[in-house]
Design a protein around this motif. Structure first.
Motif, short mmCIF file in Angstrom:
data_model
loop_
_atom_site.label_atom_id
_atom_site.label_comp_id
_atom_site.label_asym_id
_atom_site.label_seq_id
_atom_site.Cartn_x
_atom_site.Cartn_y
_atom_site.Cartn_z
N GLU A 80 0.83 -1.20 0.00
CA GLU A 80 0.00 0.00 0.00
C GLU A 80 0.86 1.26 0.00
OE1 GLU A 80 -3.38 2.17 2.81
OE2 GLU A 80 -3.19 -0.02 2.82
N GLU A 81 1.98 1.22 0.75
CA GLU A 81 2.89 2.37 0.79
C GLU A 81 3.49 2.65 -0.58
OE1 GLU A 81 6.95 3.85 3.12
OE2 GLU A 81 6.05 1.88 3.55
N ASN A 112 0.82 4.19 -2.81
CA ASN A 112 0.60 5.60 -2.52
C ASN A 112 1.71 6.47 -3.09
OD1 ASN A 112 -1.71 4.92 -1.16
ND2 ASN A 112 -0.78 4.99 0.88
N ASP A 131 1.46 9.58 -5.88
CA ASP A 131 2.11 10.89 -5.77
C ASP A 131 2.95 11.19 -7.02
OD1 ASP A 131 1.04 11.33 -3.26
OD2 ASP A 131 2.74 10.41 -2.21
N ASN A 160 -7.78 1.24 -0.10
CA ASN A 160 -6.73 2.23 -0.38
C ASN A 160 -7.31 3.52 -0.96
OD1 ASN A 160 -4.32 3.53 -0.71
ND2 ASN A 160 -3.33 1.87 -1.85
N TYR A 168 -6.68 6.60 -0.30
CA TYR A 168 -5.72 7.65 -0.65
C TYR A 168 -5.24 7.48 -2.08
CZ TYR A 168 -1.54 10.52 -0.93
OH TYR A 168 -0.62 11.45 -1.33
N PHE A 169 -4.88 6.27 -2.45
CA PHE A 169 -4.37 5.98 -3.79
C PHE A 169 -5.36 6.43 -4.86
CE2 PHE A 169 -4.28 2.92 -7.36
CZ PHE A 169 -2.99 3.15 -7.84
N LYS A 172 -6.10 10.35 -4.72
CA LYS A 172 -4.97 11.11 -5.26
C LYS A 172 -4.92 11.00 -6.77
CE LYS A 172 -1.11 13.49 -4.93
NZ LYS A 172 -1.06 14.88 -4.44
#
Length: 282
Positions: A171-172, A175, A179, A205, A207-208, A211
């Motif tokens: 997941e990191e 993300n 970005d 997820n 945020y993914f 974003k």
């Protein structure tokens, strides 16, 4: 053990250490002799070591060049009577170490430049292709993720993906990819992705996906995707495959540089894109 045996052992230990710092065995033995006298002719050195006279001159010449030995004026100014003396060990060894440090600095600078040059050759896959060798096989999560990220960062025109859930990225890492997409799109890269509907509906997820939506990634969804696929710049195909013969989770990725195959898979992507549903802005 008698005294002469002890001296011989100490001499052998010293010679071994001199060899370790960069002298040859003959040079080390000659220098060991020179340390025990004020000065000596080359012709006299074989009396104190097992080196043949003709080889002594070679060793002396090399020791002078390396800074371990110097020629001194012969007694009474006699001609054809070369006499040699040892350079003080602290000066000789320090000088050799400084030369070695200088050489290592040169090698570090050279290796850095050479690494960059060779990496450019290595990473230009199309320049490395031989005959029909246009397929590269990757195994192992780290290698796969690193290569995937590299192709994304180097994209100049388009990134097209069929993206079912459950790829190798954490997941990191995902993300971080989201970005980076902002910079890619600012650079003019078109990014279009088709996800499986259950991933979007589950809110996985957030945020993914949020974003990606914010920066301009074009995203749609289908109920089911047959395969994961990434297409880069009308040339490169990245195709992950699981080995059906293995029970444990596994992943193999094919990197294929082939414009005609790219076009076929581009058409398949476009067909799925037209059938896919735009993802709601919410």
């Amino acid at each position: 053990m008698n005294f002469s045996s002890i001296l011989e052992m100490e001499a052998n230990t010293t010679i071994a250490k001199l060899i370790e710092i960069g002298l040859t065995e003959r040079e080390a033995k000659v220098y060991r002799v020179l340390l025990n006298v004020t000065d000596i002719t080359a012709a006299a050195i074989p009396k104190f070591t097992d080196i043949p006279r003709t080889k002594v001159y070679e060793a002396i010449t090399s020791l002078v060049r390396k800074g371990f030995c110097k020629e001194v004026p012969s007694a009474g100014g006699l001609q054809n009577s070369q006499t040699f003396a040892a350079i003080s060990p602290d000066i000789a060894i320090s000088g050799m170490m400084n030369l070695e440090k200088s050489r290592m600095r040169h090698l570090e600078a050279l290796s850095s430049d050479l690494t960059q040059e060779l990496l450019q050759v290595y990473t230009r896959s199309t320049d490395r292709l031989q005959d029909y060798d246009f397929i590269e096989i990757l195994r192992g999560r780290q290698e796969i993720v690193a290569r995937y990220s590299k192709h994304r960062k180097e994209a100049r025109e388009e990134i097209l993906e069929l993206s079912p859930e459950g790829f190798a990225m954490t997941e990191e890492e995902a993300n971080e990819e989201a970005d980076q997409n902002e910079e890619l799109i600012k650079r003019g890269v078109q990014i279009k992705v088709i996800y499986e509907a259950h991933e979007i509906r589950s809110g996985a997820n957030t945020y993914f996906h949020r974003k990606n939506k914010e920066v301009g990634v074009e995203a749609r969804m289908l109920e089911r995707l047959p395969i994961r696929l990434s297409l880069f710049d009308k040339t490169t195909v990245m195709l992950p495959l699981s080995d059906p013969m293995m029970d444990t989770p596994n992943l193999t990725v094919l990197i294929i540089e082939h414009r005609n195959l790219y076009q076929i898979l581009y058409d398949a992507f476009t067909n799925n894109w037209e059938k896919a549903t735009p993802i709601d802005a919410k």
